[in-house]
Design an enzyme around this catalytic site. Structure first.
Site, short mmCIF file in Angstrom:
data_model
loop_
_atom_site.label_atom_id
_atom_site.label_comp_id
_atom_site.label_asym_id
_atom_site.label_seq_id
_atom_site.Cartn_x
_atom_site.Cartn_y
_atom_site.Cartn_z
N GLU A 267 -9.78 1.05 28.69
CA GLU A 267 -9.15 1.38 27.42
C GLU A 267 -7.87 2.19 27.59
OE1 GLU A 267 -12.42 1.23 27.79
OE2 GLU A 267 -12.87 -0.28 26.26
N HIS B 280 -21.13 2.70 18.29
CA HIS B 280 -20.42 1.52 17.81
C HIS B 280 -20.30 1.48 16.30
CE1 HIS B 280 -21.72 0.30 21.86
NE2 HIS B 280 -20.72 -0.56 21.84
#
Ligand SMILES: Cc1ncc(C[n+]2csc(CCOP(=O)(O)OP(=O)(O)O)c2C)c(N)n1
Ligand SMILES: [Mg+2]
Lengths: 538, 745
Positions: free
Chosen positions: B474, B543
């Protein structure tokens, strides 16, 4: 011999009880069997009786307190006996702990400051008591305290503002002196003659015991003794709070420092509409919002009647205010004690409407329909004086002067102050008087005088669109006139149909004094006066 | 490409005269290297003095001792190439500036601006916004210097990708320290660079210490150890790339190594790692007592001072006389004296300009704003019509009914009906067709089409050059996007879940959002980070979050959160066209949500809210999926309770259209904010803060018009739970919104 009264076990399963009502006060003489307290258990409300004759020396509990069985709740003794009381409950570890303040204040009250022994006050000490400010006054509620301990006051300086069931009044100082102690607090309701304040020369010491005794003379239970019930000596103990010269008097002494809670938007709208927020009541009882201000603005606009429906929510519990309590009592009394009959008549006020409009263009004080009606009643009563009668033993006593009540709605509720001497007043005089009376009513400035006497009351619900209604006679008066709305009505006249302005008058009359025929003639007379209004101007 | 490790210290360094003969360099250039080294040295010595006098404030990591690395490396590149610098960046900035200076005056000006920057003056390279740690002349191919160790390596990868994509032939030199090779950013960046095949030269300046900790141990009692290897270059094995070790005190050796690596990069788009063994003369910073290294060690290194090393070569090879060298030295000294005077005489930045250059100022033509207002209304109506058609039309299958309904909407409203997901795909596709600089990178965005299908079909149309499947890195994904954006591309980086944002927040914030301001307004970072968030699929706390409050807390970022397909498409297109870094957060529960949108090309201005329902009693302000909840609540409030709620969709959280909110509150007097992010320090409180500060034309503020305390609805302060009833309990839902509004009125 002093003796403790303990909370009795009033039932098989009773373990504790809540004091709901204390029926005696310190100093009361009680006999064996007299009810001292009402106590609520989980099952029922029960009474605690006095176990002996004697005088109440101390009350050890306060209403609302829940106590285990056997807790001491009161002390009885001889009339002149001094009773030393220890903080309860002594040597009873099993007992549920008493509310700490209860014990504390009991101790505070009964333990004299060590340096203080004498109980007799000095020569200049004066106790200011609740005065009887009107014929019917029995008690008064302290609304404002205008002095502080340490203040120098002159004779006739206002010390307190007191509200009675009729009006807000002032309690003046009976003498010059220095305020040594204030014995009550704002909001407290005090019976006539109870002590309010202690005055003495600046240099004179007032014994704490004397003050304490005065407090106990009052109805206030020890626990509700106001925080600032202090003598000068107490204040003197803290040097910085008690300079040798009297402390500067605050510019607005003891003003009820209630902060006004309003939303920013409410403030803004109030500013725009020119509404004084202090006169606005929040519907949610927490803060003033825009809707409250708009409502206030609307009622300010409506000349009469001034009040729109208050915003209550369903399921809400609305505390009964004093005024409404009085209204309730009086109306019930009236219904039970005054046998009425009711008369209806319709007056054609087309001309009156036109006349009033014409006059109001130039009149210094605007004339209302009520002013004309009061004038018409005055003329009517002069023709039918029986309409002023009151039953007095075997007599019917006629009124000496024509004093009429005028029902006025206020924020607090319904009031019907008296318009004096209507018989000698022109319609203009009546208008001026009423205007001033309404203002005083709305600003809470009525005197007791304004509220006593009268032989008839005018109640006008026309502004609400009510066509006719049956009002309830005010106790002490002979009748009451219910005035309805002025309504355009098609009326046959010589084979034609005319549109006229009609107003329905309903008269409730005390049948003990007046019979139907007399009242009917009176009402018809009044109607004719209104239909030919020129005569009302004389 | 494969791993190889060449230790060039083992072989003798070629003579300067050989290089001149080979026409690699000129004699003048060699003399200029010495001049540059002297300039950097005198600059650092001066900065050290000025720090002591408190004329320069703040941090200063001095480059003295390492000059041969910057000078030798920069000598190996040409104008148009790119460098990335570090917290110890004065040398890089000095060397690259000299390269661009055409005249003596320009050279003097270059040092003037460097010194002015360190003093925090308006005439500095970054107008005093960056200072020592962020000194950079980004216009001259400097990606900037960073205060975050390792932080500038990922942008270098993106920059290298951009040069490759543009086929510019330029290469990128990325400088960083031995300590930086222990960061995740280094690993992510090296790995990504190795798989992307980019023209990158990674230059490790191994000065043996990361602050006080020795890279590979030390004889000093109590000193630590940062790595279990002696040479940082050995790490190239992990990426399968060639590496070299060179003598960092010898400008000629550094030049030659970098020159070889640059040639290789230009020819083959392949990276090299070069470890330069070097030493810093001063402590880590001015306050460092240097207890972790010995006096003997310092003495030994100082004998190999880059000035001495190069001077001796020049003398030995008869390229210059001592007098000439003395003259070079004197000239350099004078340059720095003048630069110091210039900086002292320079004005301070003006506090009134504090907020200048945080963003590229963007405005939209009035007709774009007006068109959006029309379109937004029409899309709402058409979407409603579509929904009712689905209920009334008949057909064999749902698809047949839907197709019929779409046809009807097209003929009646001139609008298409599409799913949120497709709106996002279309927005990207349209912008990629429109602008070849737009490309997509992220995890699983290629053949897989995105974890939520938001890049489906794009690989097929645009190929692997423009739709790049990256490693699971990321920080490198976002950092590379920053670098590519700095080099003129318009990257769209997909981060699969906003929950992963903290992993790349350094890149997003310190480089993406801050670069423009830190570099004095000279940098543009036109990038979009697309991600998704919110609860709704029972996938628990890692999430399901909504982290927009974290992101709006970053000056320089724009944050967009659409609630309908119409908004998603228009806003994403505007975000891609924006010259500012934009985070675009979709809601995971809305990808299938159908809605109407115009058939033609349109954008929705960033920073413009949309009143999705007009009302008079209360203002509901929301964004993303919660707008739909607010609309549902508003319908119920109207139908069941006679309450007429206005629903405002912020659409862009930052910049926030507080005017629309304030005007509405002025009308209704009541505000309820509804967000799915955590309650504390959330978007709701921010809306209220801005409302309070909003001043109307009459001087009143948003505060003045409130008739009740604002209600701020948000997610409970709990990690989003997996279990569905708990998940629902954790966020505002229509029933809760109805209850909150009723309690307020
Ligand atoms: C992420 C991060 N961690 C720690 C620091 C504090 N810090 C600044 S420079 C530095 C040492 C860096 O060592 P290295 O990469 O070898 O560079 P050098 O200072 O030796 O040039 C440290 C720990 C920082 N700025 N950023
Ligand atoms: Mg280091």
């Amino acid at each position: 011999m002093a003796r403790e009264v303990k909370l009795p076990k009033l039932g098989q399963t009773m373990e504790e009880g809540t004091i709901v009502n204390t029926l005696v006060k310190i100093g009361d003489k009680v006999s064996r069997g007299d009810v001292l307290f009402e106590v609520e258990t989980d099952k029922a409300t029960l009474e605690v009786e006095s176990p002996a004759d004697g005088f109440v020396k101390a009350i050890l509990v306060e209403n609302g307190e829940t106590l285990p069985v056997n807790t001491p709740i009161l002390i009885l003794g001889e009339e002149n006996e001094t009773v030393e009381i220890e903080t309860r409950p002594s040597g009873k570890p099993a007992a549920a702990p008493a509310k700490p303040d209860a014990g504390k204040s009991a101790a505070k009250v009964h333990t004299p400051p060590p340096s203080e022994a004498a109980e007799t006050p000095g020569p200049t000490t004066r106790v200011v008591r609740m005065p009887k400010l009107g014929q019917t006054m029995e008690e008064g509620t302290i609304v404002t305290i205008l002095v502080q301990v340490g203040d120098e006051v002159k004779k006739s300086d206002v010390l307190f503002e007191v509200e009675t069931d009729k009006a807000t009044l002032e309690v003046e100082s009976p003498a010059d002196g220095c305020v040594k102690a204030i014995l009550i607090d704002v909001g407290q309701t005090v019976p006539v003659n109870e002590p309010l304040l202690v005055l003495a020369d600046r240099d004179e010491q007032v014994p704490q015991r004397f003050i304490t005794a005065l407090v106990h003379e009052g109805t206030a239970p020890a626990e509700t003794v106001p925080e600032h019930v202090t003598a000068e000596e107490h204040a003197a103990a803290a040097p910085e709070t008690m300079p040798s010269s009297p402390p500067p008097k605050p510019t607005a002494p003891m003003e009820p420092a209630e902060r006004l809670f309003a939303t920013p938007r409410a403030k803004l709208i109030a500013q725009e509409l020119g509404i004084d927020l202090r006169g606005v009541t929040p519907a949610n009882a927490i803060r003033i919002v825009e809707a409250d201000v708009r409502r206030a603005a609307q009622s300010a606009q409506k000349a009469a009647p001034p009040v729109t429906a208050a915003q209550y929510t369903l399921g809400q519990k609305i505390p009964l205010n004093r005024l409404q309590r009085i209204v309730a009592e009086k109306m019930l009394w009236s219904k039970q004690n005054i046998p009425c009959f009711y008369l209806n008549i319709r007056a054609d006020v087309t001309e009156l409407v036109a006349l009033r409009a014409k006059l109001n263009k130039t009149a210094p004080v605007k004339l209302s329909f009520n002013d004309f009606i009061l004038r018409a009643l005055a003329i009517g009563m002069q023709h039918y004086p029986i309409m002023t009668g009151q039953l007095d033993g075997d007599f019917i006593r006629l009124a000496a002067s024509l004093d009429f009540g005028l029902a006025i709605s206020t924020e607090q509720g319904l009031v019907a102050p008296i318009v004096r001497n209507c018989g000698t007043k022109s319609v203009y005089d009546i208008a001026a008087y009423c205007k001033e009376l309404i203002e005083r009513t709305r600003s809470g400035k009525l005197s007791l005088d304004d509220l006593e006497g009268g032989c008839i009351t005018v109640s006008n619900l026309g502004g609400f669109g009510i066509e006719s209604f049956i009002p309830i006679v005010v106790p002490g008066q002979t009748s009451i006139l219910g005035v309805g709305a002025i309504i355009d009505t098609v009326v046959p006249s010589d084979g034609n149909l005319l549109v006229r302005k009609l107003m329905t008058l309903t008269l409730s009359v005390n049948h003990k004094v007046v019979n139907g025929a007399e009242a009917a003639q009176f009402l018809d007379f009044v109607k004719k006066q209104l239909e030919h209004p020129d005569t009302l101007l004389d | 490409m494969a791993f190889s490790l060449e230790d060039r210290r083992e072989k003798p360094t070629p003579k300067i005269n050989d290089l001149i003969r080979q026409k690699l360099i000129t004699k003048e250039q060699a003399l200029d290297w010495l001049r540059s080294i002297y300039e950097i040295r005198f600059f650092e010595d001066k900065v050290y003095d000025l720090l002591g006098q408190n004329i320069i404030k703040g941090a200063s990591h001095l480059y003295a001792g390492q000059e041969a690395v910057a000078v030798g490396a920069c000598a190996a590149i040409t104008k148009g190439d790119v460098i990335g610098s570090t917290h110890r960046g004065h040398g890089h900035c000095g060397a690259i500036g000299n390269k661009y200076a055409q005249t003596e005056d320009e050279r003097q000006m270059h040092w003037n601006r460097m010194m002015a920057e360190l003093m925090g003056k308006e005439t500095g390279y970054c107008k005093g916004r960056g200072g020592s740690m962020h000194i950079a002349d980004v216009k001259h191919g400097n990606l900037g210097s960073t205060g975050i160790v390792g932080g500038n390596i990922p942008p270098a990868v993106g920059a290298a990708y951009a040069e490759k994509y543009k086929k510019s032939g330029a290469v990128v030199l990325s400088f960083f320290g031995d300590g930086a090779t222990n960061t995740g950013a280094f690993h992510e960046a090296m790995n990504m660079a190795s798989v992307l095949d980019v023209p990158l030269v990674a230059i490790i300046e191994n000065n043996l210490y990361g602050m006080s900790v020795p890279f590979s141990g030390s004889p000093v009692e109590g000193a630590g150890c940062a790595a279990n290897i002696e040479n940082a270059a050995e790490r190239a094995a992990a990426y399968g790339v060639p590496a070299m070790i060179v003598d960092g005190q010898d400008a000629v050796a550094v030049f030659l190594a970098v020159n070889d690596a640059v040639e290789h990069a230009r020819a083959h788009n392949e990276m090299t790692i070069i470890e330069c063994k070097t030493y810093r003369w001063y402590g880590h910073s001015r306050s460092d007592p240097r207890v972790y290294r010995t006096k003997e060690e310092e003495k030994a290194w100082k004998e190999r001072d880059p000035i001495v090393v190069l001077s001796n070569k020049l003398l030995d090879e008869k390229l210059a006389s001592q007098e000439e060298l003395d003259a070079i030295r004197a000239r350099a000294e004078k340059t720095i004296e003048q630069a110091t005077q210039f900086a002292m005489d320079s004005p301070w930045p003006r506090p009134e300009e504090l907020s200048k250059d945080v963003y590229v100022e963007e405005s939209y033509p009035a007709d774009v704003l007006a068109k959006d207002k029309d379109n937004a209304k029409k899309a709402m109506v058409a979407t409603r019509a579509y929904e009712s058609l689905l209920k009334t039309l008949e057909g064999k299958t749902k698809k047949e009914i839907a197709d019929k309904a779409k046809e009807r909407i097209k003929s009646e409203y001139g609008m298409t009906v599409l799913a949120m997901k497709d709106a996002i795909v279309q927005a990207q596709a349209e912008e990629m067709r429109r602008d070849p600089n737009v490309y997509i990178e992220g995890e699983d965005v290629g053949i897989y089409g995105g974890a939520y299908g938001a890049t489906k079909g794009l690989l097929e149309e645009f190929g692997k050059e423009r739709v790049i499947d990256t490693p699971i890195s990321e920080a490198a994904i976002v950092g590379a996007a920053v670098g590519a954006a700095l080099r003129g591309l318009r990257p769209i980086a997909e981060i699969m879940y906003v929950d992963f944002m903290p992993i790349c927040l350094d890149q997003l914030m310190h480089n993406g959002a801050f670069n423009r301001y830190m570099f004095g307004g000279h940098a543009n970072v036109p990038m979009v980070v697309r991600t998704e968030g919110g609860v709704g699929r029972c996938i628990a706390a890692h999430h399901s979050k909504s982290l927009e409050p974290w992101l709006v807390n970053v000056p320089g970022l724009s944050v967009v959160m659409p609630s309908t397909p119409y908004d998603a498409k228009g806003l994403l297109k505007a975000a891609i066209r924006s010259d500012n870094p934009v985070v675009f957060i979709e809601h995971k529960a809305t990808y299938g949500q159908m809605g109407a949108a115009p058939l033609d090309d349109y954008i929705i201005p960033l920073g413009a809210a949309d009143v999705k329902r007009e009302g008079s009693d209360v203002t509901l302000v929301s964004y993303s999926r919660q707008v739909m909840f607010c609309l549902a609540a508003a319908e119920e409030l109207a139908a069941q309770h006679g309450i007429n709620a206005e629903v405002i969709d912020l659409r862009t959280i930052k910049p926030m259209d507080i005017k629309t909110v304030a005007e509405s509150v002025r009308k209704t007097g009541r505000l309820v904010t509804v967000a799915e992010s955590f309650c504390m320090c959330g978007t709701g409180p921010e809306i209220v803060r801005q409302l309070f500060g909003y001043t109307f034309e009459n001087g009143r503020t948003g505060f003045d018009y409130l008739d009740a305390a604002p209600v701020m609805m948000a997610a409970a302060d709990v990690p989003p739970p997996m279990s569905e009833p708990l998940e629902n309990a954790s966020i505002p839902t229509p029933d809760k919104i109805v209850a909150a509004v009723r309690a307020l009125l």
